[in-house]
Design an enzyme around this catalytic site. Structure first.
Site, PDB file in Angstrom:
ATOM      1  N   ALA A   1      -4.263   7.502  -4.292  1.00  0.00           N
ATOM      2  CA  ALA A   1      -3.109   6.740  -4.614  1.00  0.00           C
ATOM      3  C   ALA A   1      -3.122   5.371  -4.900  1.00  0.00           C
ATOM      4  O   ALA A   1      -3.286   4.682  -3.964  1.00  0.00           O
ATOM      5  CB  ALA A   1      -2.124   7.264  -3.437  1.00  0.00           C
TER       6      ALA A   1
ATOM      7  N   THR B   1       0.774  -1.241  -0.065  1.00  0.00           N
ATOM      8  CA  THR B   1       0.081   0.097   0.204  1.00  0.00           C
ATOM      9  C   THR B   1       0.978   1.334  -0.122  1.00  0.00           C
ATOM     10  O   THR B   1       1.838   1.312  -0.349  1.00  0.00           O
ATOM     11  CB  THR B   1      -0.990   0.086   1.271  1.00  0.00           C
ATOM     12  OG1 THR B   1      -1.929   0.926   1.132  1.00  0.00           O
ATOM     13  CG2 THR B   1      -0.197   0.052   2.493  1.00  0.00           C
ATOM     14  N   ASN B   2       0.387   2.488   0.420  1.00  0.00           N
ATOM     15  CA  ASN B   2       1.098   3.857   0.406  1.00  0.00           C
ATOM     16  C   ASN B   2       0.461   4.590   1.461  1.00  0.00           C
ATOM     17  O   ASN B   2      -0.416   4.228   2.360  1.00  0.00           O
ATOM     18  CB  ASN B   2       1.223   4.458  -0.924  1.00  0.00           C
ATOM     19  CG  ASN B   2      -0.426   4.565  -1.534  1.00  0.00           C
ATOM     20  OD1 ASN B   2      -1.150   5.384  -0.651  1.00  0.00           O
ATOM     21  ND2 ASN B   2      -1.058   3.936  -2.209  1.00  0.00           N
ATOM     22  N   HIS B   3       0.979   5.611   1.430  1.00  0.00           N
ATOM     23  CA  HIS B   3       0.491   6.619   2.674  1.00  0.00           C
ATOM     24  C   HIS B   3      -0.494   7.644   2.705  1.00  0.00           C
ATOM     25  O   HIS B   3      -0.801   8.351   3.374  1.00  0.00           O
ATOM     26  CB  HIS B   3       1.728   7.610   3.104  1.00  0.00           C
ATOM     27  CG  HIS B   3       3.220   6.761   3.490  1.00  0.00           C
ATOM     28  ND1 HIS B   3       3.355   6.410   4.789  1.00  0.00           N
ATOM     29  CD2 HIS B   3       4.218   6.554   2.948  1.00  0.00           C
ATOM     30  CE1 HIS B   3       4.422   5.648   4.779  1.00  0.00           C
ATOM     31  NE2 HIS B   3       5.092   5.870   3.615  1.00  0.00           N
ATOM     32  N   SER B   4      -1.282   7.263   1.433  1.00  0.00           N
ATOM     33  CA  SER B   4      -2.750   8.232   1.412  1.00  0.00           C
ATOM     34  C   SER B   4      -3.395   7.937   2.634  1.00  0.00           C
ATOM     35  O   SER B   4      -3.941   6.627   2.966  1.00  0.00           O
ATOM     36  CB  SER B   4      -3.396   7.904   0.116  1.00  0.00           C
ATOM     37  OG  SER B   4      -4.386   8.575   0.119  1.00  0.00           O
TER      38      SER B   4
END
Ligand code: PMT
Length: 228
Positions: free
Chosen positions: A104, A38-41
């Protein structure tokens, strides 16, 4: 006080009768039953746009990855997990006046999802990834009258990369977002953005609350509808 009331109701009216679609948050790409990429959104930017669109009178649909935020008043939210699920949810209905993609989305997912938890092995482990659909690009290929707005989260040559995405994805406007600047990008309540339109207009903003960025994007979208 009267003035503030007046301007609020002016804003409340500008999207009346319009349909607005927003994507927000991260996607989660499973590796096995207990792990994902995943990512930081956090969804803050997209949720601010959804809240503002509904407050301005739009019928507002929010397609959201997993975030900690509640559904803004007057907004219909559809929850998704993976990029593929977000793609399908978006493509199911493109009948909107304005489409704004802040999500994102993971560009890659694990090529195969293991049905059991991946076990530790001696030495390194290589993961094979495969491409996810580029949702914004695909919408750009089939869009008709919709005002299509993307974001560009960049860490270098921000405006150049954003302009490239604007052209490649057939957008009406891109919101360039230098995610290396303090008070901008992932997780913060503020953002620092530049709007770039298909006509080549550049509008650079100082740091603003995401709620203010949201209003500015929607007002610009209305002016793009009126120009079309
Ligand atoms: O959620 P917050 O914590 O508030 O953070 C806000 C934000 C940093 C996520 C937001 O402001 C932002 O910049 N969003 C875009 C993030 C991104 O993935 O940018 P990108 O440059 O990789 O993608 C360009 C555009 O294509 C984006 O509109 C994205 O939604 C879209 N895209 C990208 C890849 C993909 N497979 N499908 C897409 O639709």
């Amino acid at each position: 006080k009267l003035l503030a009331k007046g301007s609020a109701s002016e804003e409340a009216a500008i999207l009346k009768g319009k349909r607005v679609l927003i994507t927000a948050g991260p996607t989660r790409e499973p590796l096995d039953p207990v792990r994902y990429l995943t990512n930081h959104s956090t969804g803050k930017m997209g949720y601010a746009i959804a809240a503002a669109a509904a407050a301005m009178g739009a019928e507002t649909k929010l397609i959201s990855g997993p975030v900690e935020l509640g559904v803004p008043a007057g907004v219909t939210r559809i929850d998704i997990g993976t990029a593929q699920e977000m793609f399908e949810a978006v493509m199911a209905d493109l009948n909107f006046d304005i489409i704004i993609m802040t999500a994102a989305v993971a560009d890659y997912r694990p090529k195969s999802v293991q049905s059991q938890k991946i076990k530790k092995v001696p030495g390194d482990l290589a993961l094979e990834l495969t491409r996810n659909p580029d949702i914004l690009y695909e919408v750009g290929q089939v869009k008709d009258k919709q005002i299509l707005i993307g974001f560009a989260a960049e860490t270098e040559r921000v405006l150049e990369h954003a302009e490239e995405k604007l052209r490649k994805k057939n957008l009406d406007m891109i919101v360039a977002n230098d995610v290396t600047v303090k008070g901008a990008g992932f997780g913060s309540d503020t953002n620092v953005v530049t709007f770039i339109t298909a006509e080549g207009e550049h509008i650079a903003f100082d740091q603003m609350e995401k709620a203010e960025v949201a209003k500015a994007i929607l007002k610009k979208a209305v002016s793009l509808i009126n120009k079309a």
